[in-house]
Scaffold this motif. Sequence first.
Motif, PDB file in Angstrom:
ATOM      1  N   ALA A 176       0.917  -1.290  -0.189  1.00 33.45           N
ATOM      2  CA  ALA A 176       0.065  -0.097   0.044  1.00 33.45           C
ATOM      3  C   ALA A 176       0.799   1.398  -0.050  1.00 33.45           C
ATOM      4  CB  ALA A 176      -1.025   0.059   1.117  1.00 33.45           C
ATOM      5  N   LEU A 177       2.256   1.176  -0.283  1.00 34.07           N
ATOM      6  CA  LEU A 177       2.785   2.239  -0.600  1.00 34.07           C
ATOM      7  C   LEU A 177       2.265   3.272  -1.567  1.00 34.07           C
ATOM      8  CD1 LEU A 177       5.678   3.723  -0.168  1.00 34.07           C
ATOM      9  CD2 LEU A 177       6.713   2.616  -1.905  1.00 34.07           C
ATOM     10  N   GLY A 178       2.273   4.666  -1.215  1.00 34.33           N
ATOM     11  CA  GLY A 178       1.585   5.699  -1.826  1.00 34.33           C
ATOM     12  C   GLY A 178       0.059   5.937  -1.997  1.00 34.33           C
ATOM     13  N   ARG A 179      -0.399   4.763  -1.313  1.00 29.48           N
ATOM     14  CA  ARG A 179      -1.867   4.882  -1.455  1.00 29.48           C
ATOM     15  C   ARG A 179      -2.486   6.298  -0.904  1.00 29.48           C
ATOM     16  NH1 ARG A 179      -6.320   3.787   2.064  1.00 29.48           N
ATOM     17  NH2 ARG A 179      -8.126   2.830   0.834  1.00 29.48           N
ATOM     18  N   GLU A 180      -2.155   6.736   0.200  1.00 22.51           N
ATOM     19  CA  GLU A 180      -2.604   7.940   0.679  1.00 22.51           C
ATOM     20  C   GLU A 180      -2.390   9.194  -0.076  1.00 22.51           C
ATOM     21  OE1 GLU A 180      -4.912   8.290   3.138  1.00 22.51           O
ATOM     22  OE2 GLU A 180      -4.651   5.995   3.127  1.00 22.51           O
ATOM     23  N   ALA A 181      -1.282   9.173  -0.591  1.00 18.35           N
ATOM     24  CA  ALA A 181      -0.844  10.135  -1.560  1.00 18.35           C
ATOM     25  C   ALA A 181      -1.424  10.128  -2.674  1.00 18.35           C
ATOM     26  CB  ALA A 181       0.774  10.241  -1.997  1.00 18.35           C
ATOM     27  N   GLY A 211      -5.073  11.242  -1.949  1.00 16.96           N
ATOM     28  CA  GLY A 211      -5.182  12.537  -1.318  1.00 16.96           C
ATOM     29  C   GLY A 211      -5.208  13.482  -2.751  1.00 16.96           C
ATOM     30  N   SER A 212      -4.606  13.399  -3.818  1.00 16.86           N
ATOM     31  CA  SER A 212      -4.339  14.324  -5.021  1.00 16.86           C
ATOM     32  C   SER A 212      -5.960  13.957  -5.568  1.00 16.86           C
ATOM     33  CB  SER A 212      -3.459  13.511  -5.795  1.00 16.86           C
ATOM     34  OG  SER A 212      -2.226  14.081  -5.437  1.00 16.86           O
ATOM     35  N   ILE A 213      -6.547  12.909  -5.425  1.00 19.76           N
ATOM     36  CA  ILE A 213      -8.055  12.770  -6.104  1.00 19.76           C
ATOM     37  C   ILE A 213      -8.871  13.361  -5.180  1.00 19.76           C
ATOM     38  CG2 ILE A 213      -9.816  11.134  -6.370  1.00 19.76           C
ATOM     39  CD1 ILE A 213      -7.693   8.865  -7.364  1.00 19.76           C
ATOM     40  N   SER A 214      -8.518  13.416  -3.970  1.00 15.91           N
ATOM     41  CA  SER A 214      -9.589  14.338  -3.128  1.00 15.91           C
ATOM     42  C   SER A 214      -9.561  15.839  -3.298  1.00 15.91           C
ATOM     43  CB  SER A 214      -9.413  14.135  -1.609  1.00 15.91           C
ATOM     44  OG  SER A 214     -10.175  14.783  -0.748  1.00 15.91           O
ATOM     45  N   GLU A 215      -8.099  16.255  -3.351  1.00 20.38           N
ATOM     46  CA  GLU A 215      -8.134  17.590  -3.911  1.00 20.38           C
ATOM     47  C   GLU A 215      -8.778  18.246  -5.170  1.00 20.38           C
ATOM     48  OE1 GLU A 215      -3.922  18.696  -3.767  1.00 20.38           O
ATOM     49  OE2 GLU A 215      -3.729  17.848  -1.673  1.00 20.38           O
TER      50      GLU A 215
END
Length: 200
Positions: free
Chosen positions: A181-186, A189-193
């Motif tokens: 799950a490396l990079g998942r939050e990043a 997070g970009s999609i959320s923005e």
Amino acid sequence: MIIKSAEFICSNTRTDKLPPPVLPEYAFIGRSNVGKSSLINMLLQRKGLAKTSQTPGKTQLINHFRVNEDWYLVDLPGYGYARTSKVNRGEWERFIRYYLRHRESLQCVFVLIDSRVEPQKNDIDFCNWLGETGIPFLLIFTKADKQSAVKTDQTVAKFRKELLKSFEDVPKIFITSAENALGREAVLGSISELNQAFVL
């Protein structure tokens, strides 16, 4: 971003049969066998939602997944090697490019790159086409768990160098692994923005 729901909506090659373009959507594409389905399943925390296969070129349709009832993740056919005829590959390329150029609700394309290989001409060519066409895109380097961070950084640096021959700036880059799950939050997070800025 917390994933509360993720459901498969439809698969097809006809852009007139896609869901109404009223929600923001994000297309995921890359060379065949880049690990796209595994990455999508990891991002959405839904094992088996996107179909994985050891056979390159398995995804042959535009697949829409509705996430949290307020955005779409779109799984596009891979480019490059696939066990199919040149006629079929040409047809896929036409409908993929038509979708990317004309889909009103498409916010961004995530281009997946295998972090273990040298820069590939078809990856560079596709990024250049997106740039020339004015389609926003970001880069996801996959399978980072398969090698050292140093080697991944070297691959990224080489890819950046190739893109800078055509671009003034290189799009944002994410390093990912479907295994841990490396990079998942990043990525989410970009999609959320981008979701917050969505206006039809």
